[in-house]
Design a protein around this motif. Structure first.
Motif: not given
Length: 295
Positions: A191-220
Motif C-alpha cells: 500500500v505504500l506506493p499507493v500512498g506516495l503516489t497520491h500524497a507525494g512528498a507531503s507524506l514525509l513532512s515531520p508534522w504528518v509523520l508525527m501525527v501518523g505515528l500517534a495514529i498508528a499507536l492509537l489504531s494498532s
C-alpha cells in the motif's frame, strides 16, 4: 465473598476495561486520521498508518526470530493484501460518511461469518437485526443523506474483513501471534506506493509523520496489546459482546473529535447492528473466532 471470587471479578473488570480502552483508542485514532485527509488524502494517511503500524508491530512481536514455513508464504501474502485493501476501503469510507456509520457497516463482515455458519432459529433474529440496520443505512431513498460511494466503500471493507478472517485462519495456525505483524508488513509493502503516489512528498513532512505515528499507536499497537490482555481474562462471549460496542464508540469519537452528528434513524440503524453483533456473540454456538482487524 472469597478471595478467589474477588480475584475473578477483578480479572473480568480489568478485561472489560481493556476492551473498552482498546475500542476507544482505535476509534480515536481513526477520528484523528480524518483530520489529516485534507493534507495527504485518505490513501496517504491509510498508507502511512499501515507502514508505521507495521514497524511498531514488528518491533513489538519480533517475528523474524521464527522462520515462515514455505507453504504459508503465499497465504500470508493474500492475507496481507486483504488487510491492505480493507484499510484503503475503510479510509475512503471515513472520508465520505460519519465514522460510526462506516464502522457499523464494516462490522457486518465478521458478523456474517458467524451468523451464516449457524442454523438455529434464534440466530436468524440477529441476522434480521443486522439486515434491518443495513437497510436503514443504505442510501436507497431519494432523500438519503449518506454519500452512496462512501457506503459502497464501507461495504467493500466489510467484505474484506470477512475475507481477512478466512485467510487469517490459515496463517494464524502456522504463525500464531506473529501473523498480524507479518500481515501488516506485507500490507505496508503493497500500500505504500499507493500512498506516495497520491500524497507525494507531503507524506514525509515531520508534522504528518508525527501525527501518523500517534495514529498508528492509537489504531494498532495499543489496541492490539490491550486486546491480548483482555482475551486472557474474559470468556469469548463476553469479549465478543464488548467488541459489539465498536460502532457506538466510533460514533462518539466522530462526534467529539470531528463534530459528526447522526440522525435519529442512523442511530437506530447502528443500535440494530450492535444488537445483532452482541446477541450473536452471546448465543451462537461453535462460532468461528473473529480476529480483530488492526484498523
Amino acid at each position: 465473598m472469597s478471595r478467589n471470587e474477588m480475584n475473578g471479578q477483578g480479572a473480568v473488570l480489568a478485561g472489560a476495561g481493556a476492551v473498552l480502552a482498546s475500542l476507544l483508542s482505535m476509534n480515536m485514532g481513526a477520528a484523528f486520521a480524518k483530520t489529516l485527509f485534507p493534507i495527504v488524502g485518505a490513501y496517504g494517511i491509510a498508507a502511512l498508518r499501515i507502514f508505521l503500524a507495521a514497524i511498531l508491530l514488528m518491533l513489538f512481536r519480533r517475528p523474524w526470530r521464527r522462520p515462515i514455513p514455505a507453504d504459508v508464504r503465499w497465504p500470508l501474502l493474500i492475507y496481507g493484501a486483504t488487510l491492505a485493501l480493507m484499510n484503503l476501503l475503510i479510509y475512503q469510507a471515513f472520508a465520505r460518511i460519519p465514522l460510526g456509520i462506516a464502522m457499523a457497516i464494516e462490522v457486518t463482515g465478521p458478523l456474517a461469518i458467524v451468523l451464516f455458519g449457524s442454523r438455529r432459529p434464534r440466530d436468524f433474529l440477529w441476522l434480521g437485526a443486522a439486515v434491518i440496520g443495513l437497510l436503514l443505512l443504505l442510501p436507497l431513498r431519494s432523500d438519503a443523506v449518506l454519500d452512496p460511494l462512501g457506503v459502497i466503500f464501507a461495504v467493500g471493507a466489510a467484505a474484506c474483513w470477512a475475507l481477512y478472517i478466512l485467510t487469517g485462519k490459515r496463517v494464524s495456525g502456522a504463525l500464531r501471534g506473529d501473523a498480524v505483524a507479518w500481515g501488516m508488513l506485507a500490507a505496508a509493502i503493497l500500500v505504500l506506493p499507493v500512498g506516495l503516489t497520491h500524497a507525494g512528498a507531503s507524506l514525509l513532512s515531520p508534522w504528518v509523520l508525527m501525527v501518523g505515528l500517534a495514529i498508528a499507536l492509537l489504531s494498532s499497537a495499543l489496541p492490539y496489546s490491550l486486546e491480548m490482555e483482555a482475551m486472557r481474562r474474559l470468556p469469548a462471549p463476553v469479549f465478543g459482546l464488548l467488541l459489539s460496542a465498536a460502532p457506538a464508540i466510533g460514533a462518539l469519537a466522530g462526534f467529539v473529535v470531528l463534530g459528526e452528528r447522526l440522525t435519529a434513524l442512523q442511530g437506530v440503524a447502528i443500535f440494530c447492528i450492535i444488537a445483532a453483533s452482541g446477541g450473536s456473540a452471546l448465543t451462537v454456538r461453535h462460532a468461528p473466532a473473529i480476529e480483530d482487524a488492526p484498523q
